[in-house]
Every structure is written in C-alpha cells, then in structure tokens.
Design a protein around this motif. Structure first.
Motif, PDB file in Angstrom:
ATOM      1  N   HIS A 243      78.548  56.177  19.902  1.00  0.00           N
ATOM      2  CA  HIS A 243      78.549  55.916  21.154  1.00  0.00           C
ATOM      3  C   HIS A 243      78.616  54.448  21.603  1.00  0.00           C
ATOM      4  O   HIS A 243      78.625  54.273  22.883  1.00  0.00           O
ATOM      5  CB  HIS A 243      77.287  56.425  21.874  1.00  0.00           C
ATOM      6  N   PHE A 244      78.762  53.826  20.484  1.00  0.00           N
ATOM      7  CA  PHE A 244      78.638  52.361  20.705  1.00  0.00           C
ATOM      8  C   PHE A 244      79.808  51.452  21.792  1.00  0.00           C
ATOM      9  O   PHE A 244      79.492  50.790  22.929  1.00  0.00           O
ATOM     10  CB  PHE A 244      78.552  51.365  19.376  1.00  0.00           C
ATOM     11  N   ASP A 245      80.975  52.154  21.541  1.00  0.00           N
ATOM     12  CA  ASP A 245      82.134  51.419  22.255  1.00  0.00           C
ATOM     13  C   ASP A 245      81.817  52.033  23.834  1.00  0.00           C
ATOM     14  O   ASP A 245      82.264  51.186  24.606  1.00  0.00           O
ATOM     15  CB  ASP A 245      83.536  52.060  21.817  1.00  0.00           C
ATOM     16  N   GLU A 246      81.414  53.218  24.102  1.00  0.00           N
ATOM     17  CA  GLU A 246      81.242  53.417  25.232  1.00  0.00           C
ATOM     18  C   GLU A 246      80.129  52.736  26.142  1.00  0.00           C
ATOM     19  O   GLU A 246      80.309  52.353  27.081  1.00  0.00           O
ATOM     20  CB  GLU A 246      80.577  55.154  25.221  1.00  0.00           C
ATOM     21  N   HIS A 247      78.950  52.552  25.435  1.00  0.00           N
ATOM     22  CA  HIS A 247      78.192  51.733  25.717  1.00  0.00           C
ATOM     23  C   HIS A 247      78.115  50.170  25.866  1.00  0.00           C
ATOM     24  O   HIS A 247      77.811  49.398  26.827  1.00  0.00           O
ATOM     25  CB  HIS A 247      76.624  52.249  24.880  1.00  0.00           C
TER      26      HIS A 247
END
Ligand SMILES: *Cc1c(COP(=O)(O)O)cnc(C)c1O
Length: 369
Positions: A243-247
């Motif tokens: 989920h890193f890119d979204e966060h």
C-alpha cells in the motif's frame, strides 16, 4: 490532533496486518526465514536495486554499510551536520571521524559545492542525508566522490520512496540505507532497517556482518554483530509495502495542500523540492523567524509541532572533542534556530489539515481565510 498518528493507517490495514502477524506467530519462525527474504526481494524490486539486505535499524544499516565499504579507524567520512544524531554516530561507531559540510539553504541537504574543500587523503566515504524526504544532490556527490576515490552511502532513512531524476532514493549511489522506525515513510511496528546496493560483494559482506560474521553454521569468518530483522516486522512491512505508493501520495497531497495554502505568508519559509526530485515528506518543516513564539501559538490552538533538529550535530556534547567552529556552518546554524515541523501523516483528516493552516496563519499574524 497528534503530530504523527499511526492509528488510522493501522485501522485501514488491520485485517491484513493482523493476519500476517498471526501467520508468523503460528509458524514460530521469528528470526529471518522466508518472510524476511521475501521482503528483501520485494524491497529491492521496489527500489530498483539488485540487492536488499535488511537489518535491525536504520542506524545499523549505516554501520553495516560503512563496515562493508571498509571504513574504519583513521578514515574520514564527509557528512551533514543537519541530521538526526545517528548519521554521525554510525561513522564514529566504526572508528572513523565525521567531517561536516554545511547544507543548502533551500533543501537543507549537504551542499555538494563545499565538499571538495573538505576532501583529504583520509576521506574514505561521503554520507549525504536525504533530509525530510528529499534526495540530496546525489549526481553531484557521486561525481566528487569518484575523483576522490570515496564510496557514497546515502542516508535515506527519511526518503524511502522519493525520486531523483526518475530513480528511487536508496538506489542513487553505491549503497543506500533506510530506516523502518514506525514514523518513517515506510515504518514497521518496532525497529528495522535495510540497505540497498547493486554490488554483489557489498551485499554478501553486509549479510555476513549482520549475522555475527557467520559464514556457515557456527563458523565465523568475521567479527560482525546481531542485526537481523525479525519476521514479525517483515510481515508488517510486506503488507505496508503493498500500500506504500498509495500512502506516499496521501503524504504528498497533504504537503501540497500546506504549500498551496501557506504560500505568501510573510516571514514563513516553506519547504522547496528541486526540479527532477520528489519528497517522501518524512517531515513538512517550515522556518519561522520567532520559533518559540510560533510553537507556543500553535500549541495554544492545540496543534502539535516538533523541531527537527534543534542542534547541529557538531554542537552535541558527544562531539565536543572535535572542537569545531559553528561559524563554519552558517546555514546549519540559522536553520537550527528557525526550523519547525508541522503534523503530517497519511490519512490525516482534511479538517485537521485546515486547522494546522489556520493556526499557522494566525501565528504569523495573518487573517485566517
Ligand atoms: C531515523 C534516522 C536514522 C536512524 O534510524 P533508526 O532506524 O532509528 O536507527 C538515521 N538517519 C536519519 C536521517 C534518520 O532520520
């Protein structure tokens, strides 16, 4: 409001994280193992390097990188005095001496134009810090290092996910080191760190050193240390990496909103990101002329702040013996007087962002829009 609230992110990922942690507990494979090696592959793929070696903290990543690069007693390492203490501490831990160079007034990163003047026969490495989430001028640093015969290790503890000319932080020099401390851009639920490299020998050497220099079971070719990442942290990180890119874009949205709504407030210096770079926004730090009054005004409005960093590293008691003259670092001196960070984290409510902006404007004597 909290300065950094990790709870809403956990709530959003709760079922995935709880499941991943439960699976580790059931497996009873707590140290290293598949979870850790899978994470390392996924991190290397994300960053775009050949190798990733995880370890117990960002500080250890720096120590391991320096050791693997052969930095030791008698060597000098050029670095930034405007950073968390661990940057210089790692250099001292391996027995080398930190040599400080002042920072740029706009990015607060190591000023590459001043490095050459500090290069000596003993310079073994250059350790720029990508402070607050924005990569340092790595191309310039790499060029100088090449002619000096020094290795470049990026302290990317705050900049995981940031970009520099389309490449990712941690992949911008011989070795990149990051931290998974809970409040860093990619944080775990305890301590953790990793280093990244394309050099197979450096990767092998750090793998050896993080596990007691053990090259076969109970056979030790080197004096290393215990700096393994545990499987529970790896499990958390594997979920968060998905989920890193979204966060990261959520962080970037908050930062963009601050910059848009605070632009033009007289006396307030906002962070700037240079062309061709992005920031992971570990911190959104502004300069306020009368910082103590500014912080008090925000506290009055129940807006928490933090100061990164109130003191240049050369002023720390631990480095008194270096006998450095603060007037040699005018930018660092000025920035440490005025810098202050505003709350920023993924899932930060719009209303909270508005509250920060209103309080900042009011603290600066501006009419609230
Ligand atoms: C957090 C940090 C470190 C140390 O990382 P830990 O995981 O806490 O050991 C090193 N350098 C910088 C710039 C940091 O912000």
């Amino acid at each position: 409001m909290r300065f950094i609230d990790l709870k809403p992110q956990y709530e959003a990922l709760k079922s995935e994280i709880d499941g991943a942690m439960q699976a580790v507990v059931e497996s009873t494979m707590f140290i290293m193992g598949d979870e850790v090696s899978s994470l390392e592959s996924e991190l290397a793929a994300y960053v775009g390097t050949e190798y990733c070696v995880s370890c117990a903290s960002g500080t250890d990543a720096l120590v391991l990188a320096l050791q693997a690069a052969g930095v030791g007693p008698g060597d000098e390492v050029i670095t930034s005095p405007f950073s968390f203490f661990a940057t210089a501490e790692a250099i001292s831990t391996v027995g080398a001496t930190p040599v400080f160079v002042d920072v740029e007034a706009d990015t607060y990163n190591l000023d590459a134009s001043q490095i050459s003047a500090k290069v000596s026969r003993r310079t073994k490495a250059i350790l720029p810090v990508s402070i607050f989430g924005q990569p340092a001028d790595m191309d310039a640093v790499n060029t100088i290092a090449k002619s000096a015969g020094a290795v470049v290790i990026e302290d990317a503890a705050q900049s995981f996910g940031a970009q520099y000319d389309g490449r990712k932080s941690c992949a911008l020099s011989a070795i990149g080191c990051t931290s998974f401390f809970p409040t860093k851009p990619l944080g775990c639920y305890g301590d953790g760190g990793a280093l990244f490299t394309d050099d197979g020998e450096l990767a092998a050497r750090t793998r050896l050193l993080r596990n007691h220099g053990q090259n076969a079971r109970y056979r030790h070719s080197d004096i290393g240390m215990n700096s393994r990442l545990d499987a529970l942290q790896a499990a958390v990180l594997r979920v968060k990496l998905r989920h890193f890119d979204e966060h990261l874009s959520m962080r970037q949205e908050v930062a963009a909103r601050y910059t848009e709504t605070l632009a033009g407030v007289p006396g307030l210096v906002l962070p700037t990101v240079r062309a061709g770079r992005t920031s992971a926004w570990a911190q959104y730090s502004v300069q306020a002329p009368d910082r103590e009054r500014f912080i008090a005004a925000l506290a009055e409005a129940e807006i928490p702040t933090a100061v990164h960093y109130p003191m240049p590293i050369y002023r720390q008691e631990a480095y008194a013996s270096l006998g450095l003259d603060p007037s040699d670092f005018p930018v660092t001196e000025a920035v440490c007087e005025r810098i202050v960070s505003l709350p920023l984290y993924p899932f930060m409510e719009r209303g909270d962002q508005d509250g920060v902006v209103a309080a900042v404007r009011e603290a600066m004597g501006q009419a609230v829009r």
